[in-house]
Design a protein around this motif. Structure first.
Motif, PDB file in Angstrom:
ATOM      1  N   THR A  10       0.816  -1.214   0.000  1.00  0.00           N
ATOM      2  CA  THR A  10       0.000   0.000   0.000  1.00  0.00           C
ATOM      3  C   THR A  10       0.850   1.265   0.000  1.00  0.00           C
ATOM      4  O   THR A  10       0.401   2.323  -0.429  1.00  0.00           O
ATOM      5  N   HIS A  11       2.124   1.164   0.451  1.00  0.00           N
ATOM      6  CA  HIS A  11       3.008   2.327   0.482  1.00  0.00           C
ATOM      7  C   HIS A  11       3.659   2.601  -0.867  1.00  0.00           C
ATOM      8  O   HIS A  11       4.268   3.663  -1.039  1.00  0.00           O
ATOM      9  N   TYR A  12       3.585   1.654  -1.799  1.00  0.00           N
ATOM     10  CA  TYR A  12       4.188   1.867  -3.129  1.00  0.00           C
ATOM     11  C   TYR A  12       3.375   1.102  -4.182  1.00  0.00           C
ATOM     12  O   TYR A  12       3.908   0.394  -5.003  1.00  0.00           O
ATOM     13  N   GLN A  13       2.059   1.299  -4.141  1.00  0.00           N
ATOM     14  CA  GLN A  13       1.157   0.508  -4.975  1.00  0.00           C
ATOM     15  C   GLN A  13       1.461   0.643  -6.464  1.00  0.00           C
ATOM     16  O   GLN A  13       1.486  -0.348  -7.199  1.00  0.00           O
ATOM     17  N   ALA A  14       1.675   1.857  -6.947  1.00  0.00           N
ATOM     18  CA  ALA A  14       1.925   2.047  -8.376  1.00  0.00           C
ATOM     19  C   ALA A  14       3.192   1.330  -8.807  1.00  0.00           C
ATOM     20  O   ALA A  14       3.237   0.702  -9.875  1.00  0.00           O
ATOM     21  N   ALA A  15       4.242   1.403  -7.993  1.00  0.00           N
ATOM     22  CA  ALA A  15       5.497   0.733  -8.337  1.00  0.00           C
ATOM     23  C   ALA A  15       5.330  -0.781  -8.321  1.00  0.00           C
ATOM     24  O   ALA A  15       5.886  -1.486  -9.174  1.00  0.00           O
ATOM     25  N   PHE A  16       4.550  -1.295  -7.374  1.00  0.00           N
ATOM     26  CA  PHE A  16       4.331  -2.735  -7.340  1.00  0.00           C
ATOM     27  C   PHE A  16       3.527  -3.186  -8.554  1.00  0.00           C
ATOM     28  O   PHE A  16       3.818  -4.221  -9.166  1.00  0.00           O
ATOM     29  N   ASP A  17       2.516  -2.419  -8.918  1.00  0.00           N
ATOM     30  CA  ASP A  17       1.726  -2.770 -10.099  1.00  0.00           C
ATOM     31  C   ASP A  17       2.598  -2.798 -11.347  1.00  0.00           C
ATOM     32  O   ASP A  17       2.463  -3.687 -12.200  1.00  0.00           O
ATOM     33  N   ALA A  18       3.516  -1.818 -11.469  1.00  0.00           N
ATOM     34  CA  ALA A  18       4.416  -1.785 -12.630  1.00  0.00           C
ATOM     35  C   ALA A  18       5.348  -2.992 -12.618  1.00  0.00           C
ATOM     36  O   ALA A  18       5.602  -3.617 -13.664  1.00  0.00           O
ATOM     37  N   PHE A  19       5.885  -3.331 -11.448  1.00  0.00           N
ATOM     38  CA  PHE A  19       6.740  -4.513 -11.320  1.00  0.00           C
ATOM     39  C   PHE A  19       5.972  -5.769 -11.714  1.00  0.00           C
ATOM     40  O   PHE A  19       6.459  -6.606 -12.484  1.00  0.00           O
ATOM     41  N   ARG A  20       4.762  -5.897 -11.202  1.00  0.00           N
ATOM     42  CA  ARG A  20       3.960  -7.088 -11.476  1.00  0.00           C
ATOM     43  C   ARG A  20       3.651  -7.207 -12.968  1.00  0.00           C
ATOM     44  O   ARG A  20       3.753  -8.287 -13.554  1.00  0.00           O
ATOM     45  N   ASP A  21       3.275  -6.091 -13.587  1.00  0.00           N
ATOM     46  CA  ASP A  21       2.976  -6.103 -15.016  1.00  0.00           C
ATOM     47  C   ASP A  21       4.181  -6.568 -15.826  1.00  0.00           C
ATOM     48  O   ASP A  21       4.070  -7.430 -16.710  1.00  0.00           O
ATOM     49  N   ARG A  22       5.350  -5.994 -15.520  1.00  0.00           N
ATOM     50  CA  ARG A  22       6.549  -6.330 -16.291  1.00  0.00           C
ATOM     51  C   ARG A  22       6.990  -7.761 -16.037  1.00  0.00           C
ATOM     52  O   ARG A  22       7.431  -8.459 -16.960  1.00  0.00           O
ATOM     53  N   ALA A  23       6.875  -8.208 -14.803  1.00  0.00           N
ATOM     54  CA  ALA A  23       7.291  -9.576 -14.487  1.00  0.00           C
ATOM     55  C   ALA A  23       6.401 -10.597 -15.187  1.00  0.00           C
ATOM     56  O   ALA A  23       6.896 -11.581 -15.767  1.00  0.00           O
ATOM     57  N   LEU A  24       5.088 -10.393 -15.146  1.00  0.00           N
ATOM     58  CA  LEU A  24       4.179 -11.329 -15.791  1.00  0.00           C
ATOM     59  C   LEU A  24       4.314 -11.280 -17.307  1.00  0.00           C
ATOM     60  O   LEU A  24       4.331 -12.319 -17.978  1.00  0.00           O
ATOM     61  N   ALA A  25       4.419 -10.075 -17.863  1.00  0.00           N
ATOM     62  CA  ALA A  25       4.531  -9.944 -19.317  1.00  0.00           C
ATOM     63  C   ALA A  25       5.845 -10.521 -19.827  1.00  0.00           C
ATOM     64  O   ALA A  25       5.908 -11.051 -20.944  1.00  0.00           O
ATOM     65  N   GLY A  26       6.908 -10.436 -19.012  1.00  0.00           N
ATOM     66  CA  GLY A  26       8.215 -10.908 -19.445  1.00  0.00           C
ATOM     67  C   GLY A  26       8.549 -12.321 -19.035  1.00  0.00           C
ATOM     68  O   GLY A  26       9.646 -12.807 -19.313  1.00  0.00           O
TER      69      GLY A  26
END
Length: 291
Positions: free
Chosen positions: A67-83
């Motif tokens: 919750t303290h870095y939600q946008a960064a976690f979402d970006a990490f998750r997107d890139r990890a799953l896509a890659g």
């Protein structure tokens, strides 16, 4: 000289001021043990997306509430799953990793959880109580938690909160799993001292309860912690299913238990690193916070 040891990116925030827990101590000790088998680099969760491609596997540990870095976690998750990045835990978990909406889902399905309402029309199904807990769907570490009397439930704005009756329980207990295999259990015999944990001897009924939630979750590898409370009448009810970065309290278990846990985690990570890149996916959802 090049090494044939798998390269492991260990995601942690040892400076996070966790109440009653010492993230840094646990991660330094655990990463030192993993270094026996892997080439290990520690990084802050905000740096993981940029660094992960250079590693054979990524391990998310005590990285603090998302919750303290939600946008960064979402970006990490997107890139990890896509890659197709190999991440432990898998980023498709349905527990706290995706927010706490699963509690209402499980409650409606009749699972043994604290009764939970995510919509105003579901309030009538909750048992009567002197107080109700209102918690954010993306909350963690009790952030945003408030207690309301029944006459104030009309003030609740649904959409990003859950409502539960305030349960008076005998104690809280946590069950720890690696790759869905039970490792150990700890409990807080005094409810007012939540983080003063002691070893707990889990019986067959206890393990059956905990395994039901681990099996429900599609996260088939990595660490999961099933947190429950024992009610006054002896029933176990799920409090949360922590499937992203559960604190392990490894300093509170005996040496044999700790060695078994470390061995199980090493085996899991070796298996993950040897699988080759994960299957990329273009359909990426949003994760939620974890405690």
């Amino acid at each position: 000289m090049p090494s044939d040891r798998p390269r492991l990116l260990y995601v942690t925030d040892p400076a996070y001021p966790a109440r009653g827990r010492r993230y840094g101590d646990e991660d330094l000790a655990l990463s030192a043990r993993l270094r026996e088998d892997f080439t290990v680099a520690l990084c802050h969760p905000l740096d993981a997306a940029e660094l992960m491609a250079a590693f054979d596997a990524v391990l998310i540990r005590n990285s603090g509430p998302v919750t303290h870095y939600q946008a960064a976690f979402d970006a990490f998750r997107d890139r990890a799953l896509a890659g197709g990045v190999r991440v432990q835990p898998p980023l498709t978990g349905r527990g706290d990793m995706a927010g706490k909406g699963y509690l209402a889902e499980l409650s409606a399905a009749g699972y043994p959880v604290i009764p939970t309402a995510a919509r105003r029309e579901d309030l009538a199904a909750l048992p009567s109580a002197d107080e109700y807990a209102v918690k954010p769907l993306r909350g963690a570490d009790s952030h945003g938690l408030v207690f309301l009397t029944p006459d104030r439930l009309g003030e609740v704005r649904f959409g990003d909160v859950l409502v539960q009756p305030r349960i008076r329980f005998r104690y809280e207990v946590s069950f720890y799993f690696v790759d869905r295999v039970f490792q150990y259990a700890l409990y807080a015999p005094r409810p007012e001292e939540r983080w003063r944990l002691e070893p707990y001897e889990a019986g067959p009924e206890d393990l059956g309860f905990a395994r039901r939630f681990v099996e429900w979750n599609p996260a088939d590898h990595g660490v999961q912690r099933v947190d429950a409370c024992r009610t006054a009448d002896g029933e176990l009810l799920l409090v949360e299913l922590e499937d992203l970065n559960p604190y392990l309290s490894l300093d509170l278990v005996d040496e044999d238990t700790r060695e078994r846990f470390v061995a199980a985690l090493k085996t899991s990570l070796h298996r993950l690193a040897a699988t080759g890149p994960a299957e990329p996916t273009g359909a990426v959802g949003r994760g939620g916070p974890a405690a």
